[in-house]
Write an enzyme that holds these catalytic residues in place. Sequence first.
Site, PDB file in Angstrom:
ATOM      1  CG  ASP A   1      -2.191   0.621   0.860  1.00  0.00           C
ATOM      2  OD1 ASP A   1      -2.239   1.615   0.420  1.00  0.00           O
ATOM      3  OD2 ASP A   1      -3.286  -0.001   1.456  1.00  0.00           O
TER       4      ASP A   1
ATOM      5  CG  ASP B   1      -7.108   2.710  -3.585  1.00  0.00           C
ATOM      6  OD1 ASP B   1      -8.205   2.324  -4.201  1.00  0.00           O
ATOM      7  OD2 ASP B   1      -6.721   3.008  -2.521  1.00  0.00           O
TER       8      ASP B   1
ATOM      9  CD  GLU C   1     -13.532   5.577  -6.345  1.00  0.00           C
ATOM     10  OE1 GLU C   1     -13.151   4.300  -6.171  1.00  0.00           O
ATOM     11  OE2 GLU C   1     -12.819   6.410  -6.032  1.00  0.00           O
TER      12      GLU C   1
ATOM     13  CD  GLU D   1     -11.176   8.884  -1.806  1.00  0.00           C
ATOM     14  OE1 GLU D   1     -10.298   9.435  -1.150  1.00  0.00           O
ATOM     15  OE2 GLU D   1     -11.387   7.690  -1.418  1.00  0.00           O
TER      16      GLU D   1
ATOM     17  NE  ARG E   1     -11.873   3.125  -4.300  1.00  0.00           N
ATOM     18  CZ  ARG E   1     -11.452   3.934  -3.252  1.00  0.00           C
ATOM     19  NH1 ARG E   1     -11.162   3.272  -2.250  1.00  0.00           N
ATOM     20  NH2 ARG E   1     -11.671   5.019  -2.981  1.00  0.00           N
TER      21      ARG E   1
ATOM     22  CG  ASP F   1     -12.146   1.763   1.397  1.00  0.00           C
ATOM     23  OD1 ASP F   1     -11.350   0.936   1.111  1.00  0.00           O
ATOM     24  OD2 ASP F   1     -12.125   3.001   1.066  1.00  0.00           O
TER      25      ASP F   1
ATOM     26  CG  HIS G   1      -6.495  -4.811   1.678  1.00  0.00           C
ATOM     27  ND1 HIS G   1      -5.169  -4.660   1.941  1.00  0.00           N
ATOM     28  CD2 HIS G   1      -6.961  -3.792   1.650  1.00  0.00           C
ATOM     29  CE1 HIS G   1      -4.702  -3.373   1.675  1.00  0.00           C
ATOM     30  NE2 HIS G   1      -6.192  -2.860   1.596  1.00  0.00           N
TER      31      HIS G   1
END
Length: 767
Positions: free
Chosen positions: A249, A363, A366, A368, A414, A431, A492
Amino acid sequence: MHFTPLSDAAVDVEFRALHAKRFDSYAIDPNVGTSAYSLEDSDNTLLFQGQSLQVRVTKAPFNVAFYGNQNLLLSHESGFFQYEGLRGIRFGLGEDEKLIAGGQRVLGMDRRGYRLPLYNKTHWGYTTESNQMYFGLPALLSSKGYGLIFDNAAKGAMDLGASESDVLQFEAIAGRNAYIVVAGLSDNKVDYSKLIQNFTAITGRQPMPPAWAFGNFASRFGYRSEQQVRDVVKKYQTLDIPLDSVVLDLYWFGPEMQGYMGNLDWDRANWPTAETMIQDFKEKGIQTVVITEPFILKSSSNWQSAVDYKALATDMSGKHPRVFDMFFGTAGLVDVFSEQGQNWFWQKYQNIFSDGVAGIWGDLGEPEVHPENTLHATGTANEVHNAYGHQWAKTLWDNHLKDYPEERLFLLMRSGFVGSQRYGMIPWTGDVSRSWGGLKPQVELTLQMGMLGLAYTHSDLGGFGGGDDSFDKEMYIRWLQYGVFQPIYRPHAFDSIPSEPIFHDKQTQDILRQWIKLRYQLFPYNYTLAYKNSTSGLPLMRPVLFAEPDNPDLFDEKNSYLWGDAFFVHPVTDPDVNRVNTRLPLGIWFDYWSKRVFKGQQALDVKVSLETLPLFVKAGSFIPYSQITEPLSLHRGDALDIHYFHHPEVAKAKGQLYEDDGKTRNSLANGQYQLTQFESEYDAGKLSISLIPEGNGFATLPETRTISFTIHNLDIAQVSNIKLVQEQKETQINAEAMGNNAITFSFSWQNQTSKLEIISSHKELQQ
């Protein structure tokens, strides 16, 4: 209106005014061509006819309707609409019609009656309800046998009979005013397998992942140093728990959570010899995956480079990077829609791959944080938002293909759009709450995504966040047991509670060691499911509806599922239970643990312990196992363990085993594989089993190997003779009795067509 036949079962329909701006399709695979349809023009009707789909246009009053084998599937209610700031399409809904729709949502399997936002968005700590998540899809499959895609990536909504019970409406603020209809009928009945095959034939199929992707991942948020990761790998090996990869990560590029995103390079204070570490792991068969994000902080080492290269999305002037505050710091966003953004980003990935990294985790895609007044090369933030992750994946796929043409890409992301699977995207469900409530919807989420093409959707095993006050050991075990039968096995979580079983008590380790080893033993079966997905689009996890497509009650089943054709799985999602109520689908089923035989289409009260969950195998199934549990990148298939679940009511059965080298990108296209067909036939006390290899083979295919064959539901006392026929040579085989009424025997195999004949001394083999 423009009608473009994409296949004999799919048509693209676009409404575009003369000289209006053209928008590219994100959903349609660019490799898809067009298909020939006939055209009949009568006084008031235009009829476009393909083999499986017909389009009937009524001239006055104007209407468009779609038929599959002359059965009405779908028709316009009022059709396309476009007003200032809003555009879309309206269809009619049948009275009893059910809809799989929207991708990642927690609403139940039938999504009819909901109005769903079309805007990919995080949902931190979700449990048993969510109507807006990381990976929404403007697409649906209907119980009437059609699929429908609203081919528009702008911010919008899909109204599935919520505002008007008999109207299906898609809407968006801008973008491509187009939709795609896909038919899926066989013999005038709904055929979900065929529907998914037709759907993915035009949106694209998932490439074969590398073999190691089916193994166990060591992953957490997050490992903070090279030494810590080395110690984790060593502990897995010491405790005899198989491991195939480690996932790093955000601490790989910085010592703290905030202030370093966008560095995209090793923090040498904590990772002094990262390249050596990666190579050391590879020699053990363990791969390294690192996280990346599209946000470049002003405090990162790459900020000025990204600005100078014009790699970032801009403000509305188009001249300056759009800068905004987010949790990790003050940042800009890579414009993956621009050539400069793509090239700059790929340069960073080239450096990462040159270090020996085997996989990429993308990651926050979107994205985010995505301010409305952000301008990309192809439109504003709201116009392209839902395609951002999709375009990011495409950028990686296209460049990786160019620079590493022989290697398979592992890409964990994701968020994306319809068709993202064709770029190798492996999504997860975000999440999720670390709780029983977080575990409960995971079957539904993966089934919904898999039915719409994203077949490798999976969850953070054990749950991601929350639950820090007390560790729920039972919930953790149950989640990791379920994970053996989901596409990717990746525990995870926040590191406040370790996600890895090696850091839990001995009982937890002992239970999960056996389950993780089962995952490895099932690799040949699971890898064959991957082959079927890559060639047909069929998901690995399938609704029980597949077993009984004529049973409308099963459309809503969200607690149990099929793993391929052979397994029926019902995860345990409640605490303190020793029995689970379930319903077996059509067929004859073996309890995996006891090997008791049950007729399908009945409710069962199944006894469970902390070590078991309801797990059944369908009679007539061939299950290929691996006899070893080493890292899958080292798997060679030297020894195979084939189990056949016999029942006299199954007169004929088929199965497959797909094998390749586990790493070459074009092994399928180039015929560099072996596909072994299993066929069984039973009649009057004689069971015949054939092994028929196909394909050109591959460099690491063993020339000779030992096959251990187990036949269940067969008492050795009833067997008078076993004969093996290979290349017209007959050999007598001696079998041994196993527990639970089974026999086992072995023979040497040189990958040639072979036939086994098992003769019973009785009229019937074991009932």
